[in-house]
Design an enzyme around this catalytic site. Structure first.
Site, PDB file in Angstrom:
ATOM      1  CG  ASP A 186       9.569   4.672   1.008  1.00  0.00           C
ATOM      2  OD1 ASP A 186       9.989   4.414  -0.131  1.00  0.00           O
ATOM      3  OD2 ASP A 186       8.886   3.874   1.678  1.00  0.00           O
ATOM      4  CB  SER A 231       3.062   2.867  -1.467  1.00  0.00           C
ATOM      5  OG  SER A 231       3.133   2.461  -0.140  1.00  0.00           O
ATOM      6  CG  HIS A 290       7.910   0.767  -0.379  1.00  0.00           C
ATOM      7  ND1 HIS A 290       7.533   1.907   0.297  1.00  0.00           N
ATOM      8  CD2 HIS A 290       6.761   0.143  -0.732  1.00  0.00           C
ATOM      9  CE1 HIS A 290       6.211   1.959   0.363  1.00  0.00           C
ATOM     10  NE2 HIS A 290       5.717   0.915  -0.257  1.00  0.00           N
TER      11      HIS A 290
HETATM   12  N1  ARG Z   1       4.753  -0.796   5.227  1.00  0.00           N
HETATM   13  C1  ARG Z   1       4.842  -0.185   3.924  1.00  0.00           C
HETATM   14  C2  ARG Z   1       3.885  -0.862   2.943  1.00  0.00           C
HETATM   15  O1  ARG Z   1       3.091  -1.650   3.342  1.00  0.00           O
HETATM   16  C3  ARG Z   1       6.228  -0.107   3.430  1.00  0.00           C
HETATM   17  C4  ARG Z   1       6.900  -1.416   3.091  1.00  0.00           C
HETATM   18  C5  ARG Z   1       8.294  -1.296   2.556  1.00  0.00           C
HETATM   19  N2  ARG Z   1       9.270  -0.916   3.561  1.00  0.00           N
HETATM   20  C6  ARG Z   1       9.970  -1.807   4.328  1.00  0.00           C
HETATM   21  N3  ARG Z   1      10.812  -1.350   5.214  1.00  0.00           N
HETATM   22  N4  ARG Z   1       9.822  -3.113   4.200  1.00  0.00           N
HETATM   23  O2  ARG Z   1       4.089  -1.060   1.789  1.00  0.00           O
HETATM   24  N1  ASP Z   2       3.066   0.802   2.586  1.00  0.00           N
HETATM   25  C1  ASP Z   2       1.797   0.606   1.883  1.00  0.00           C
HETATM   26  C2  ASP Z   2       1.991   0.534   0.356  1.00  0.00           C
HETATM   27  O1  ASP Z   2       3.020   0.160  -0.108  1.00  0.00           O
HETATM   28  C3  ASP Z   2       0.833   1.666   2.249  1.00  0.00           C
HETATM   29  C4  ASP Z   2      -0.001   1.266   3.413  1.00  0.00           C
HETATM   30  O2  ASP Z   2      -0.304   0.060   3.551  1.00  0.00           O
HETATM   31  O3  ASP Z   2      -0.410   2.165   4.138  1.00  0.00           O
HETATM   32  O4  ASP Z   2       1.075   0.735  -0.412  1.00  0.00           O
END
Ligand code: ARG
Ligand code: ASP
Length: 707
Positions: free
Chosen positions: A219, A642, A83
């Site tokens: 990921d 991330s 991502h």
């Molecule tokens: N929750 C994670 C973060 O805050 C991953 C976001 C990307 N993944 C998704 N399925 N949208 O960045």
């Molecule tokens: N998914 C988040 C990021 O892209 C990580 C988190 O918020 O724990 O940095």
């Protein structure tokens, strides 16, 4: 008796550091070293950060301005999340070469894809520059004078620090300006895409599983840093060579067991650990539900459309991903703060602080004054939340906002002409996913606006719902902004005279009205800015200084600010709700359990199924012969972490951080060791995908691997 016990508990807990809480400054890690070693670490703080020898910090990079990456070979190869690399994977995709759907693997260096604009930043060293930054600052001077002196000092110190070198210096405040650190960085600008799994591996589970455990997302993506032949950062050139990092991580295939020590080393973006009860209440209890309700509307329109065809799904997927990410996190955050009674805990601590401060002139008034400042900010904040999530979030109003800037922005007529001409050229692309005749864009615009109006934040629209609705629908239908041909014609040769036409456009006029109401009525802009940017920061600086002075033995970590940090803890499951316990590992068997060819997020590649069926895991299997996929730890992480390396007690790479569990997303405001877990990709799954699934064994062979 019971009541007394509870309030005592509240009084002691809130600002005491919780087990595993904290994002620590690498240069000051000696303070945590004994604790880390007691928890199982077998290396030293100096192995992690040292300015005289190559150390782990040399293997960690800031990926653009929002993710982390880590070198895994002596040829500049690094890992980050899928991502994080998403934009570069999609923007290099075409209909014939759809790397997002099918994945991408460079089978030779020549096939690696240059990524324009992408930077990889390595920290060379850091330094405490508090004394120099605060030189000439006195307690008596105004905040404005203070800020002016500080910014001059910062400019001078950073220029001097990198004089005659290719390094870049960044100075950032810590503990709300009680301390300043300078970061000397080396910024690489030739970064190339090397590999990415297909999205049904790299984004397996999609938005359905986002923020959720059990998780099975692969990921990750891979890039390589190139530099000039003499090893310095350089713009893309075919003469450039792979960068040789001072240190690359050793990969361990041993995996971790529950309770094993682990740490995450990366660039957390922002936390708000020291805010007062008022600030916590406003953001978690009041602002979040408003944002969520407004995003519910947007998501509903997009999701309905996406269910209609694969083409629609593709069209809106990335819009929905970014709307849904915050939407889901805030729900977890609010629930978490409520569950922990976070606001009450903060209030209890504030009473305790006040008792301590009563006889100290420096601190006596700080909390009452913060309380007063938030009382003034509160209504403005709520109103702005509506404005941002309703007005600024519909496509129509976003563009009306751009027109507003074009009309009233302080640039010359010729600059406006040039900007408009350029904007006119982008309209084909824009209108290709603008839903002029269908329900989406009109529905989002009207419904979010109506919600804001009903809450009392758009009184200028009138009193009668049917009339308000009619006004909005007319604005949409009649606006030149929803008519490509007329818009392009007007903007292609933009003059002040045409500006008049734009001024009278119903959507532009509506935006102007909303904007003046929210920003200019009753002097709200000045009031907001002076409190939010001067009064609150100054008071918070004093408050946080007081917090540390009150309990000098506590090792308080500074809030995250996109600087390199170490968070440590252990692999651990948790109990998200009654009668449920989450085991901290997932395996390929779970992917097969979730498999559903009819649900986009749960489609499994035939090749992966085949590998599962034949159990062809090679050296990547765990002790039971299963294929590990993800695991949980108690490390304190946030957005920006991330892609961060997850390391074992010997400092070897065992995983890549990519998310947190939904039940613990309040960790930016309040950490709870019972609920806060970060989600990591198991490095064995990552290598298995590269090697066995994609057949890109040459990339694994570049790495230093221990069994
Ligand atoms: N929750 C994670 C973060 O805050 C991953 C976001 C990307 N993944 C998704 N399925 N949208 O960045
Ligand atoms: N998914 C988040 C990021 O892209 C990580 C988190 O918020 O724990 O940095």
């Amino acid at each position: 008796m019971r009541k007394l016990f509870i309030s005592l508990l509240f009084a002691v807990l809130p600002l005491a550091m919780m087990a595993d809480e904290g994002m620590w400054i690498p240069m000051l890690l000696q303070k945590n070293e004994a604790d880390m070693q007691k928890a199982g670490m077998r290396i030293t703080a100096k192995d992690i950060y040292d300015i005289n020898h190559a150390c782990l910090k040399d293997a960690v990079i800031l990926f653009n301005q929002g993710c982390t990456g880590e070198f895994v070979s002596d040829q500049g190869l690094f890992l980050t999340n899928h991502h994080c690399g998403y934009y570069y994977i999609t923007s290099n995709s075409t209909v014939e070469h759809d790397y997002l759907t099918h994945g991408f693997w460079a089978m030779s260096r020549e096939q690696e894809i240059p990524c324009r604009g992408l930077t990889a930043t390595r920290l060379v060293r850091m330094e405490d520059v508090t004394a120099q930054v605060l030189e000439g600052v006195t307690d008596q001077m105004s905040e404005k004078d203070r800020a002016a002196i500080i910014s001059k000092n910062i400019e001078r110190i950073s220029a001097k620090a990198v004089e005659g070198s290719h390094y870049k210096a960044v100075i950032k405040p810590f503990y709300y300006g009680n301390q300043y650190f300078m970061y000397i960085n080396e910024v690489f600008t030739d970064v190339r895409l090397v590999g990415a799994p297909p999205s049904n591996i790299g984004k397996f589970g999609g938005d359905t599983d986002n923020w959720i455990w059990p998780r099975h997302t692969g990921d990750f993506s891979m890039f390589r840093v190139y530099c000039s032949p003499d090893g310095k950062p350089a713009a893309f050139s075919s003469d450039n060579v792979p960068y040789k990092p001072l240190k690359h991580l050793t990969v361990s295939l041993k995996g971790l067991n529950e309770d094993d020590f682990t740490f995450v080393f990366g660039y957390p973006g922002s936390t708000q650990r020291y805010v007062t009860s008022d600030a916590m209440r406003i953001s978690a209890i009041e602002v979040n539900p408003i944002r969520i309700a407004l995003r519910d509307i947007r998501l509903k329109y997009y999701k309905d459309a996406m269910e209609q065809s694969p083409a629609q799904r593709l069209k809106y997927a990335s819009k929905v991903a970014s709307i849904a990410n915050g939407w889901k996190k805030w729900q977890g955050e609010t629930l978490g703060i409520e569950r922990l009674q976070g606001v009450a805990k903060k209030e209890a601590y504030e009473r305790q602080f006040q008792r301590w401060a009563n006889d100290k002139p420096e601190y006596r008034d700080v909390l009452p004054r913060l309380h007063q400042a938030y009382a003034t900010l509160h209504p403005i904040t709520i109103e702005r939340t509506y404005f941002d999530e309703a007005v600024r979030s519909s496509d129509l109003m976003q563009r009306a906002g751009l027109m507003y800037t074009l009309l009233y922005g302080a640039t010359s007529d010729s600059a406006k002409h040039a900007w408009a001409g350029n904007f006119a050229k982008q309209q084909d692309k824009y209108f290709s996913d603008f839903d002029k005749h269908g329900p989406i864009d009109k529905g989002i615009f009207v419904d979010t606006y109506i919600l804001m109006w009903k809450a009392g934040y758009a009184p200028y629209l009138g009193k009668e719902e049917s009339a308000v609705r009619k006004k909005l629908v007319t604005a949409f239908d009649k606006s030149i902004l929803t008519n490509k041909d007329r818009l392009v014609k007007l903007l292609s040769d933009y003059t002040p005279k045409q500006g008049k036409k734009l001024e009278n456009d119903p959507a532009v006029a509506l935006f102007s009205e909303a904007y003046s109401y929210v920003y200019h009525k009753d002097n709200k802009l000045q009031i907001h800015d002076s409190i939010a940017y001067h009064v609150v920061p100054a008071l918070m600086r004093t408050y946080v200084k007081g917090i540390m002075e009150k309990d000098p033995d506590v090792n308080y970590f500074p809030d995250a600010n996109l600087t390199l940090r170490v968070a440590y803890g252990a692999v651990k499951g948790f109990k998200p709700k009654d009668a449920t316990y989450y085991v901290p590992y997932s395996t390929l068997a779970g992917i097969m359990e979730k498999e559903n060819p009819d649900i986009y997020d749960y489609v499994v590649e035939p090749r992966l199924k085949e590998l599962y069926r034949t159990k062809d895991y090679g050296r990547y299997a765990d002790r039971n012969g299963d294929m590990p996929v993800c695991f949980l730890t108690t490390c304190h992480t946030t957005g920006g972490n991330s892609g961060s390396p997850v390391l074992n007690a010997d400092g070897q790479l065992v995983g890549v951080n990519f998310d947190r569990c939904w039940e613990g997303t309040m960790s930016d405001l309040l950490f709870d060791p019972n609920y806060c877990r970060n989600i990591c990709l198991d490095i064995r799954y990552c290598l298995f995908i590269i090697d066995k699934f994609a057949g890109a064994r040459h990339l694994v062979d570049e790495m230093t691997i221990v069994q």
